[in-house]
Motif scaffolding. Structure first.
Motif, mmCIF file in Angstrom:
data_model
loop_
_atom_site.group_PDB
_atom_site.id
_atom_site.type_symbol
_atom_site.label_atom_id
_atom_site.label_comp_id
_atom_site.label_asym_id
_atom_site.label_seq_id
_atom_site.Cartn_x
_atom_site.Cartn_y
_atom_site.Cartn_z
ATOM 1 N N UNK A 69 0.879 -1.177 0.000
ATOM 2 C CA UNK A 69 0.000 0.000 0.000
ATOM 3 C C UNK A 69 0.910 1.219 0.000
ATOM 4 N N UNK A 70 1.005 1.862 -1.165
ATOM 5 C CA UNK A 70 1.945 2.963 -1.350
ATOM 6 C C UNK A 70 1.532 4.208 -0.579
ATOM 7 N N UNK A 71 0.246 4.323 -0.254
ATOM 8 C CA UNK A 71 -0.254 5.495 0.447
ATOM 9 C C UNK A 71 -1.632 5.848 -0.059
ATOM 10 N N UNK A 72 -1.973 7.137 0.028
ATOM 11 C CA UNK A 72 -3.282 7.606 -0.423
ATOM 12 C C UNK A 72 -3.123 8.854 -1.283
ATOM 13 N N UNK A 73 -4.114 9.080 -2.149
ATOM 14 C CA UNK A 73 -4.193 10.314 -2.926
ATOM 15 C C UNK A 73 -5.584 10.907 -2.735
ATOM 16 N N UNK A 74 -5.679 12.196 -2.947
ATOM 17 C CA UNK A 74 -6.959 12.888 -2.873
ATOM 18 C C UNK A 74 -7.493 13.008 -4.296
ATOM 19 N N UNK A 75 -8.570 12.299 -4.571
ATOM 20 C CA UNK A 75 -9.174 12.285 -5.901
ATOM 21 C C UNK A 75 -10.505 13.030 -5.833
ATOM 22 N N UNK A 76 -10.463 14.297 -6.168
ATOM 23 C CA UNK A 76 -11.660 15.145 -6.151
ATOM 24 C C UNK A 76 -12.421 15.027 -4.834
ATOM 25 N N UNK A 77 -11.683 15.094 -3.720
ATOM 26 C CA UNK A 77 -12.307 15.073 -2.406
ATOM 27 C C UNK A 77 -12.447 13.700 -1.779
ATOM 28 N N UNK A 78 -12.138 12.639 -2.521
ATOM 29 C CA UNK A 78 -12.198 11.273 -1.989
ATOM 30 C C UNK A 78 -10.776 10.789 -1.721
ATOM 31 N N UNK A 79 -10.526 10.301 -0.517
ATOM 32 C CA UNK A 79 -9.210 9.752 -0.184
ATOM 33 C C UNK A 79 -9.161 8.308 -0.695
ATOM 34 N N UNK A 80 -8.202 8.054 -1.585
ATOM 35 C CA UNK A 80 -8.113 6.769 -2.279
ATOM 36 C C UNK A 80 -6.821 6.049 -1.906
ATOM 37 N N UNK A 81 -6.910 4.844 -1.302
ATOM 38 C CA UNK A 81 -5.698 4.057 -1.046
ATOM 39 C C UNK A 81 -5.127 3.556 -2.370
ATOM 40 N N UNK A 82 -3.796 3.548 -2.469
ATOM 41 C CA UNK A 82 -3.113 3.140 -3.693
ATOM 42 C C UNK A 82 -2.292 1.876 -3.411
ATOM 43 N N UNK A 83 -2.588 0.812 -4.156
ATOM 44 C CA UNK A 83 -1.917 -0.485 -3.997
ATOM 45 C C UNK A 83 -0.987 -0.709 -5.186
ATOM 46 N N UNK A 84 0.282 -0.982 -4.902
ATOM 47 C CA UNK A 84 1.240 -1.301 -5.960
ATOM 48 C C UNK A 84 1.131 -2.801 -6.238
ATOM 49 N N UNK A 85 0.594 -3.149 -7.396
ATOM 50 C CA UNK A 85 0.349 -4.557 -7.721
ATOM 51 C C UNK A 85 1.643 -5.356 -7.878
ATOM 52 N N UNK A 86 2.747 -4.702 -8.271
ATOM 53 C CA UNK A 86 4.022 -5.413 -8.363
ATOM 54 C C UNK A 86 4.439 -5.909 -6.983
ATOM 55 N N UNK A 87 4.302 -5.041 -5.988
ATOM 56 C CA UNK A 87 4.660 -5.442 -4.628
ATOM 57 C C UNK A 87 3.679 -6.471 -4.095
ATOM 58 N N UNK A 88 2.402 -6.299 -4.397
ATOM 59 C CA UNK A 88 1.370 -7.238 -3.946
ATOM 60 C C UNK A 88 1.634 -8.641 -4.490
ATOM 61 N N UNK A 89 2.082 -8.724 -5.743
ATOM 62 C CA UNK A 89 2.323 -10.014 -6.383
ATOM 63 C C UNK A 89 3.780 -10.476 -6.270
ATOM 64 N N UNK A 90 4.569 -9.821 -5.420
ATOM 65 C CA UNK A 90 5.972 -10.185 -5.201
ATOM 66 C C UNK A 90 6.813 -10.169 -6.473
ATOM 67 N N UNK A 91 6.552 -9.212 -7.359
ATOM 68 C CA UNK A 91 7.362 -9.043 -8.562
ATOM 69 C C UNK A 91 8.590 -8.216 -8.198
ATOM 70 N N UNK A 92 9.504 -8.101 -9.150
ATOM 71 C CA UNK A 92 10.666 -7.237 -8.951
ATOM 72 C C UNK A 92 10.189 -5.802 -8.748
ATOM 73 N N UNK A 93 10.983 -5.006 -8.068
ATOM 74 C CA UNK A 93 10.619 -3.606 -7.813
ATOM 75 C C UNK A 93 10.372 -2.878 -9.126
#
Length: 162
Positions: free
Chosen positions: A54-78
């Protein structure tokens, strides 16, 4: 009428549309109806003690959105974040979540005839989150149940209301 509505009128019975994206050398597909928008990658605000994927969150037009890095989630190379890196914003059970992928390929229509069940092998992805393997010509897509994947206990992102 939306683009999805127009294509649904002409789609063969049993056909579904999938947004395809790449992670390293693999190509994945997710149900287009779960996709809210596609955005360029911007550095999210880090959240303390969040899992590494979970890389963090961004503000998308007033909605706080968690951001998931799928490479890290799937244990791929950085991953190297470059001009092709995108965030796919998903709407899952009225919860907005973003996933970082290497690039988005296209939208493909697959019929049930072109989808095979995935082999039961050990992988970084829970087998219950793989809908099957879609084949289009020489291309092989790993079709994900993105809602199930994002609602896994380890994610802590989407609550299950069933």
């Amino acid at each position: 009428m939306s683009v999805v509505g127009k294509t649904a009128d002409v789609a063969p019975a049993g056909a579904r549309e999938y947004l395809t994206f790449r992670l390293d050398q693999e190509e994945y597909g997710i149900d287009i109806l779960k996709v809210q928008e596609i955005r360029g990658y911007e550095q999210p605000t880090r959240i303390a003690n969040a899992p590494a994927f979970i890389k963090g969150v961004v503000n998308l037009r007033g909605t706080i959105v968690p951001i998931v890095d799928m490479r890290l989630k799937f244990n791929c190379a950085q991953a190297d974040y470059n001009s092709f890196t995108v965030v796919i914003i998903l709407n899952l059970r009225n919860r907005v979540v973003g996933i970082v992928v290497d690039s988005v390929s296209d939208v493909m229509e697959l019929t049930s005839d072109s989808i095979r069940s995935a082999p039961d092998i050990e992988s970084a992805i829970d087998n219950s989150c793989i809908l099957g393997l879609g084949s289009v010509g020489e291309r092989m897509l790993i079709l994900l149940d993105i809602e199930k994947l994002m609602s896994g206990v380890d994610m802590g992102l989407v609550t299950v209301d069933e």
